[in-house]
Write an enzyme that holds these catalytic residues in place. Structure first.
Site, PDB file in Angstrom:
ATOM      1  CE1 TYR A  37      -3.787   2.562   0.766  1.00 30.67           C
ATOM      2  CE2 TYR A  37      -2.299   3.479   2.222  1.00 30.67           C
ATOM      3  CZ  TYR A  37      -3.482   3.444   1.507  1.00 30.67           C
ATOM      4  OH  TYR A  37      -4.125   4.700   1.645  1.00 30.67           O
ATOM      5  CG  LEU A  84     -32.786  11.981  16.888  1.00 32.28           C
ATOM      6  CD1 LEU A  84     -31.928  11.023  17.069  1.00 32.28           C
ATOM      7  CD2 LEU A  84     -33.884  11.444  15.956  1.00 32.28           C
ATOM      8  CD  GLU A 118     -30.123   4.484  11.955  1.00 32.75           C
ATOM      9  OE1 GLU A 118     -29.467   5.420  12.283  1.00 32.75           O
ATOM     10  OE2 GLU A 118     -30.674   4.367  10.977  1.00 32.75           O
ATOM     11  CE  LYS A 120     -29.332  10.621  20.200  1.00 35.93           C
ATOM     12  NZ  LYS A 120     -28.284  11.525  20.312  1.00 35.93           N
ATOM     13  CD  GLU A 178     -23.224  11.908  15.940  1.00 38.00           C
ATOM     14  OE1 GLU A 178     -23.895  12.155  14.865  1.00 38.00           O
ATOM     15  OE2 GLU A 178     -23.373  12.277  17.329  1.00 38.00           O
ATOM     16  CB  CYS A 430     -22.531  33.681  53.613  1.00 38.29           C
ATOM     17  SG  CYS A 430     -21.385  35.377  53.573  1.00 38.29           S
TER      18      CYS A 430
END
Ligand code: IVH
Length: 673
Positions: A37, A84, A118, A120, A178, A430
């Site tokens: 690579y 959401l 799914e 989160k 995300e 106080c």
């Protein structure tokens, strides 16, 4: 090699490298050795060095990070990035399911019951734009409408294709997902930070955010960031995408990572089982998650369901309960607030609670300490729910070793003044008043806050500085500050000094209600200050009012009335008020006539307004004498609606209440209708 040959060779190499990138970073299944690579990448770099005109921004050699920028540009999202709605238990999930069925029935649709389930992801939402297959820009979610341009940073994330793979490349596409950091990546990053004696991150989310939001993208390039696609924004292409599942499959084909935990679910029961399953395996997942997300799979049904305020009706986040962890309570310290309230705070042996290192937790007040039986040295459970301040849940009595009881100090740990507990109150206070530094800072901060005098730019650090160098003792000293004095402060330039002077000048034109609120009389919040201003319309009359008279105002009882009267009996308070008024603080005395125009009318605001914020609209209405409430009832006179209206709008129609748009509303408040 001539230029044309070089161009062809570069193109071929890019294709090969991109597909190996995909194999390695997305599929986690490399098909060539690292050395192989590397040699491909070197071959491409060599060509691009010999023919720099052939370099394109989507070349795999360009992931190293561009030249640093001095600040992020802001970007307005073409389609807002919504949030959401949350569910925290089965009941709320059931309600969500029923809402969908009912709402679809109204649109003569039958809900198939099919959801996409799914995880989160606990990371940073981004929107990535592609034009004709090439990545052109990327932005953070920001407030959902305006985000930051992080194109250079996103380009360095190897899981994100710089050019879409496969067929059916759309003219334009926005991919939403995300940016996260895996547990493994997080551990490696903190290890290397530690070795370099640099900042340690508290959790993977902070590490991901800190890494993505780097002005120098070369730093981002070295951070182990990953990405999960979870949806699409704008899309202009030939493929007909009819379900959320199809969208995710297509994104996968274009080269994006989609979580392998994503599943099709039929019906509520399957959703609840999915939640339990993911929760059980939470700690084995490669990334932090804070719940699961359910989305109605059919795009046609999503469209029919629409949005409520800023969240879609067709999706919900079913959050995991707040995490609890065990740790030792090392000490209990006292914090002094604006009104002198002494709050006991637990100092803890650092513990990671759901990804965040917790070292302090509130104990609220002495009664709480007694109720929970907390002693210094105890082992305790600490809880953190979302962004709220962590708290001590309970003591683990079985682990109790050597402990000492906590005693409330009888003098203030900050100023040394006496501490008292008034009858019927849970808190100790106080008695130092503004001679107590802790109270004084908080009092000035309150005075300058947005809903009080609204002095833009006067924050805590500056106030501490002003007090420390003796320029300010009380709020009355603020308006006596000169430009030279401000400009002479550390970390303060001529420009900021000028801005602050202007902000203070602007704040002088206020309302009686704001001024009363700004004084910080104990228990006199915004609503009480407004009620006082509305009834008396004059500061002098309020000062002279007897407690009996004050108590005729609906939300004022004997305690508050006493507080008000006592406040205006103290000569140093009267002196401060006098100095503030002499400095030029003023309000309209015609407020009275103005005020009555909307007297007795009840308004509800819904949706987002374009020309003003909802809060400004609310303040304006209140200043005109109207009541502004949060929910629509038969007593509501007007419902003002903006964009993305929700159920309040529907309820208003159902009840036959007059609904008005923003334009009409502005005409109304300006007195034009
Ligand atoms: S969908 C309109 N799916 O949660 C739907 N969001 O609370 C909007 N998030 O800003 C988002 N995992 O950053 C969606 N599987 C997922 C998600 C997810 C995490 C975040 C996202 C969003 C926030 C909304």
């Amino acid at each position: 090699m001539n230029k044309e040959q070089a161009r062809q060779r570069a193109e071929a190499l890019r294709k090969t490298i991109n597909s190996h990138n995909y194999q390695y970073y997305v599929l986690d299944d490399p098909t060539i050795a690292d050395a192989e690579y590397d040699s491909l990448l070197r071959a491409l770099t060599d060509i691009e060095t010999a023919f720099p005109e052939l370099i394109i921004s989507t070349s795999p050699t360009q992931r190293v990070g561009a030249t640093p920028v001095s600040a992020f540009q802001t970007v307005q999202h073409t389609t807002p990035m919504l949030s959401l709605a949350n569910a925290f238990n089965e009941e709320e999930m059931r309600a969500f399911n029923v809402r969908i069925k009912d709402k679809l029935a109204v649109a003569s649709m039958q809900f198939s019951g099919r959801f996409s389930g799914e995880t989160k992801f606990d990371g940073l939402a981004v929107n990535i734009r592609y034009e004709n297959g090439s990545l052109v820009s990327a932005a953070t979610r920001g407030d959902g409408y305006i985000g930051e341009d992080v194109t250079h940073n996103v380009r360095t994330i190897k899981q994100i294709p710089l050019h879409l793979m496969g067929d059916n490349i759309p003219q334009s596409l926005e991919v939403r997902g995300e940016v996260v950091m895996s547990h493994q990546g997080f551990a490696a990053l903190n290890k290397s930070q530690l070795e370099k004696k640099e900042k340690i991150f508290a959790n993977p989310r902070n590490a991901a955010a800190g890494s993505l939001r780097q002005l120098d993208a070369k730093i981002t390039a070295q951070r182990p960031l990953s990405f999960f696609a979870h949806g699409m924004g704008n899309y202009n292409g030939s493929m007909l995408l009819e379900t959320h599942t199809q969208i995710l499959m297509q994104l996968k084909k274009w080269g994006f990572p989609v979580s392998s935990e994503t599943k099709n679910l039929d019906g509520l029961k399957a959703c609840l089982d999915y939640y339990t399953d993911i929760q059980n395996r939470r700690s084995e997942l490669t990334h932090d998650i804070d719940g699961v997300v359910f989305k109605v799979d059919s795009i046609a049904q999503q469209k029919a369901l629409g949005f409520v305020s800023r969240a879609p009706r067709w999706a919900i986040a079913y959050k995991f309960p707040a995490a609890e962890e065990m740790t030792q309570l090392l000490d209990i310290e006292i914090q002094v607030g604006r009104t002198g309230a002494l709050t006991p705070v637990a100092r803890l042996s650092p513990v990671n609670v759901a990804g965040v290192t917790v070292t302090n937790a509130t104990l609220h007040n002495i009664d709480e300490i007694k109720r929970k039986g907390v002693m210094i040295g105890d082992w305790v459970y600490v809880r953190r729910a979302g962004d709220v301040i962590p708290e001590v849940v309970r003591v683990i009595k079985e682990r109790r070793g050597e402990v000492t009881a906590f005693v409330m100090p009888d003098c203030c740990p900050v100023c040394g003044a006496d501490v008292v507990r008034q009858a019927g109150e849970a808190v100790y206070r106080c008695l130092g008043g503004i001679s107590c530094a802790a109270q004084n800072i908080q009092a000035i901060l309150h005075f300058a806050s947005r809903k009080a005098m609204d002095i833009d730019g006067l924050g805590e650090k500056l106030i501490v500085q002003l007090i420390e160098c003796g320029l300010v003792k009380t709020v009355a000293d603020l308006y006596a500050l000169s430009h030279e004095q401000l400009a002479g402060l550390e970390r303060m330039g001529t420009k900021s000094a000028k801005n602050l002077m202007q902000a203070m000048e602007n704040s002088k034109a206020t309302t009686l209600a704001r001024f009363i609120y700004a004084l910080g009389i104990r228990d006199v919040g915004e609503a009480t200050a407004r009620a006082l201003a509305k009834k008396y319309k004059s500061l002098t009359l309020i000062q002279q009012a007897s407690t009996d008279e004050l108590e005729t105002i609906s939300d004022i009882g004997p305690v508050v009335a006493g507080n008000i009267q006592r406040f205006f009996q103290q000569t140093h308070n009267l002196d401060i008020v006098q100095r503030l008024l002499s400095a030029g603080i003023h309000w309209e005395f015609t407020e009275h006539e103005e005020n009555s125009r909307f007297n007795g009318l009840s308004f509800v605001l819904t949706g987002s307004l374009q020309k003003m914020t909802r809060d400004d609209a609310k303040q304006k209405l209140i200043s005109l004498g109207a009541n502004v409430t949060g929910s629509v009832s038969k007593k509501t006179n007007y419902v003002v609606f903006g964009d993305n209206v929700g159920s309040k709008y529907e309820k208003a129609i159902a009840l036959g209440i007059e609904i008005i748009n923003e334009e009409r509303f502005i005409q109304m408040i300006e007195g034009k209708t």
